[in-house]
Motif scaffolding. Structure first.
Motif, PDB file in Angstrom:
ATOM      1  N   LEU A  53       0.839  -1.192   0.000  1.00 19.16           N
ATOM      2  CA  LEU A  53       0.000   0.000   0.000  1.00 19.16           C
ATOM      3  C   LEU A  53       0.875   1.243   0.000  1.00 19.16           C
ATOM      4  CD1 LEU A  53      -2.720  -1.066   2.602  1.00 19.16           C
ATOM      5  CD2 LEU A  53      -2.758  -1.308   0.113  1.00 19.16           C
ATOM      6  N   GLY A  54       0.313   2.383  -0.396  1.00 22.73           N
ATOM      7  CA  GLY A  54       1.047   3.641  -0.399  1.00 22.73           C
ATOM      8  C   GLY A  54       1.185   4.223   1.001  1.00 22.73           C
ATOM      9  N   ARG A  55       2.129   5.133   1.178  1.00 24.07           N
ATOM     10  CA  ARG A  55       2.386   5.740   2.487  1.00 24.07           C
ATOM     11  C   ARG A  55       1.227   6.603   2.977  1.00 24.07           C
ATOM     12  NH1 ARG A  55       7.428   5.112   4.342  1.00 24.07           N
ATOM     13  NH2 ARG A  55       8.952   4.333   2.872  1.00 24.07           N
ATOM     14  N   GLU A  56       0.366   7.064   2.062  1.00 16.97           N
ATOM     15  CA  GLU A  56      -0.764   7.894   2.476  1.00 16.97           C
ATOM     16  C   GLU A  56      -2.094   7.145   2.442  1.00 16.97           C
ATOM     17  OE1 GLU A  56      -0.903  11.826   0.836  1.00 16.97           O
ATOM     18  OE2 GLU A  56       1.272  12.023   0.868  1.00 16.97           O
ATOM     19  N   THR A  57      -2.047   5.836   2.246  1.00 17.64           N
ATOM     20  CA  THR A  57      -3.286   5.060   2.210  1.00 17.64           C
ATOM     21  C   THR A  57      -3.977   5.154   3.565  1.00 17.64           C
ATOM     22  OG1 THR A  57      -2.369   3.515   0.595  1.00 17.64           O
ATOM     23  CG2 THR A  57      -4.295   2.787   1.818  1.00 17.64           C
ATOM     24  N   GLY A  58      -5.212   5.652   3.554  1.00 19.75           N
ATOM     25  CA  GLY A  58      -5.949   5.826   4.803  1.00 19.75           C
ATOM     26  C   GLY A  58      -7.218   5.004   4.903  1.00 19.75           C
ATOM     27  N   VAL A  59      -7.719   4.513   3.755  1.00 22.19           N
ATOM     28  CA  VAL A  59      -8.980   3.763   3.753  1.00 22.19           C
ATOM     29  C   VAL A  59      -8.907   2.612   2.759  1.00 22.19           C
ATOM     30  CG1 VAL A  59     -11.474   3.887   3.343  1.00 22.19           C
ATOM     31  CG2 VAL A  59     -10.286   5.854   4.299  1.00 22.19           C
ATOM     32  N   LEU A  60      -9.392   1.440   3.172  1.00 19.63           N
ATOM     33  CA  LEU A  60      -9.543   0.294   2.277  1.00 19.63           C
ATOM     34  C   LEU A  60     -11.034  -0.001   2.174  1.00 19.63           C
ATOM     35  CD1 LEU A  60      -6.598  -0.108   3.595  1.00 19.63           C
ATOM     36  CD2 LEU A  60      -6.812  -2.384   2.687  1.00 19.63           C
ATOM     37  N   TYR A  61     -11.561   0.020   0.956  1.00 19.08           N
ATOM     38  CA  TYR A  61     -12.992  -0.191   0.748  1.00 19.08           C
ATOM     39  C   TYR A  61     -13.333  -1.669   0.565  1.00 19.08           C
ATOM     40  CZ  TYR A  61     -14.048   4.735   0.802  1.00 19.08           C
ATOM     41  OH  TYR A  61     -14.218   6.029   1.209  1.00 19.08           O
ATOM     42  N   ASN A  62     -14.616  -1.926   0.423  1.00 23.48           N
ATOM     43  CA  ASN A  62     -15.176  -3.279   0.411  1.00 23.48           C
ATOM     44  C   ASN A  62     -14.597  -4.194  -0.663  1.00 23.48           C
ATOM     45  OD1 ASN A  62     -16.791  -2.183   2.384  1.00 23.48           O
ATOM     46  ND2 ASN A  62     -18.470  -1.768   0.994  1.00 23.48           N
ATOM     47  N   TYR A  63     -14.414  -5.437  -0.295  1.00 21.05           N
ATOM     48  CA  TYR A  63     -14.020  -6.522  -1.203  1.00 21.05           C
ATOM     49  C   TYR A  63     -12.746  -6.250  -1.994  1.00 21.05           C
ATOM     50  CZ  TYR A  63     -18.930  -7.509  -0.244  1.00 21.05           C
ATOM     51  OH  TYR A  63     -20.116  -7.731   0.387  1.00 21.05           O
ATOM     52  N   CYS A  64     -11.866  -5.404  -1.493  1.00 22.56           N
ATOM     53  CA  CYS A  64     -10.689  -5.042  -2.300  1.00 22.56           C
ATOM     54  C   CYS A  64      -9.744  -6.216  -2.537  1.00 22.56           C
ATOM     55  CB  CYS A  64      -9.963  -3.838  -1.721  1.00 22.56           C
ATOM     56  SG  CYS A  64      -9.419  -3.993  -0.046  1.00 22.56           S
ATOM     57  N   PHE A  65      -9.717  -7.213  -1.652  1.00 25.23           N
ATOM     58  CA  PHE A  65      -8.816  -8.353  -1.837  1.00 25.23           C
ATOM     59  C   PHE A  65      -9.565  -9.662  -2.068  1.00 25.23           C
ATOM     60  CE2 PHE A  65      -6.437  -5.468   1.072  1.00 25.23           C
ATOM     61  CZ  PHE A  65      -5.459  -5.088   0.175  1.00 25.23           C
ATOM     62  N   ASP A  66     -10.849  -9.607  -2.325  1.00 22.97           N
ATOM     63  CA  ASP A  66     -11.682 -10.800  -2.484  1.00 22.97           C
ATOM     64  C   ASP A  66     -11.145 -11.703  -3.598  1.00 22.97           C
ATOM     65  OD1 ASP A  66     -13.822 -12.530  -2.089  1.00 22.97           O
ATOM     66  OD2 ASP A  66     -15.100 -11.460  -3.515  1.00 22.97           O
ATOM     67  N   GLY A  67     -10.860 -12.955  -3.252  1.00 19.78           N
ATOM     68  CA  GLY A  67     -10.381 -13.917  -4.237  1.00 19.78           C
ATOM     69  C   GLY A  67      -8.899 -13.860  -4.527  1.00 19.78           C
ATOM     70  N   CYS A  68      -8.147 -13.100  -3.742  1.00 16.13           N
ATOM     71  CA  CYS A  68      -6.695 -12.992  -3.948  1.00 16.13           C
ATOM     72  C   CYS A  68      -5.956 -13.910  -2.975  1.00 16.13           C
ATOM     73  CB  CYS A  68      -6.220 -11.562  -3.708  1.00 16.13           C
ATOM     74  SG  CYS A  68      -6.970 -10.357  -4.774  1.00 16.13           S
TER      75      CYS A  68
END
Length: 194
Positions: A53-68
């Protein structure tokens, strides 16, 4: 597309919903300026094993890694763990036991006590997350901008023309007069004789 590794420019600030869904990517580093990981960003990318992730990543939204099949997730945010939506890791209980969460050195306790991040069974303090190569090497070498890289005189030889290059985007260095190169850890080992 059969692209397995993608080096995005550090100037990118936003990435669209499902931008890398069902891709053949295996490794991806998000630019530091990307503040949010949008919904379903990597959904269905069944070869994706490493995400930084980036150094300024502040939010991860729904299903972003689903199936990984993630094996390594690097989260370089120091002050607070990025916020996760309720469905960020939905259906991914296996991820919490199989994926190694790499956090900045000294932040393991902070992430362990966090609502979602604390579910990861393998949380590792990672010096590579906190040490910016240009800052560390800048303590030993006077560096000047040369395109997207930095250049200076080799700290390993007595040279007159600069042949020592640092790539902040890739977090690596190369000394063309000695052939030495590598990460910030490699540099410190060479310079300080660790």
């Amino acid at each position: 597309c059969k692209l397995t590794n993608l080096d995005l420019p550090q100037t990118i600030k936003e990435i669209g919903i499902a931008a890398f869904s069902f891709s053949s990517l295996e490794v991806l580093q998000l630019p530091d300026l990307v503040k949010t990981v949008p919904t379903a960003l990597f959904q269905g990318s069944d070869r994706l094993t490493t995400v930084k992730l980036g150094r300024e990543t502040g939010v991860l939204y729904n299903y972003c890694f689903d199936g990984c099949p993630l094996e390594h997730l690097y989260v370089p945010v120091r002050d607070f763990p990025p916020k996760c939506m309720d469905d960020t890791f939905v259906g991914m209980e296996e991820l919490f036991s199989s994926c190694v969460l790499h956090v900045p050195s000294g932040c393991k306790k902070l992430y362990s006590q966090s609502n979602y991040w604390g579910k990861f069974q393998h949380i590792v303090d990672d010096i590579m997350q906190t040490a910016r190569i240009e800052e560390v090497i800048g303590e030993f070498v006077s560096l000047k901008k040369a395109g997207s890289n930095l250049k200076g005189l080799s700290p390993f030889t007595d040279e007159k023309s600069p042949s020592f290059v640092v790539s902040p985007g890739k977090q690596i260095f190369k000394c063309f007069s000695t052939g030495k190169g590598g990460s910030v850890v490699t540099f410190l080992m060479e310079k300080e004789h660790f």
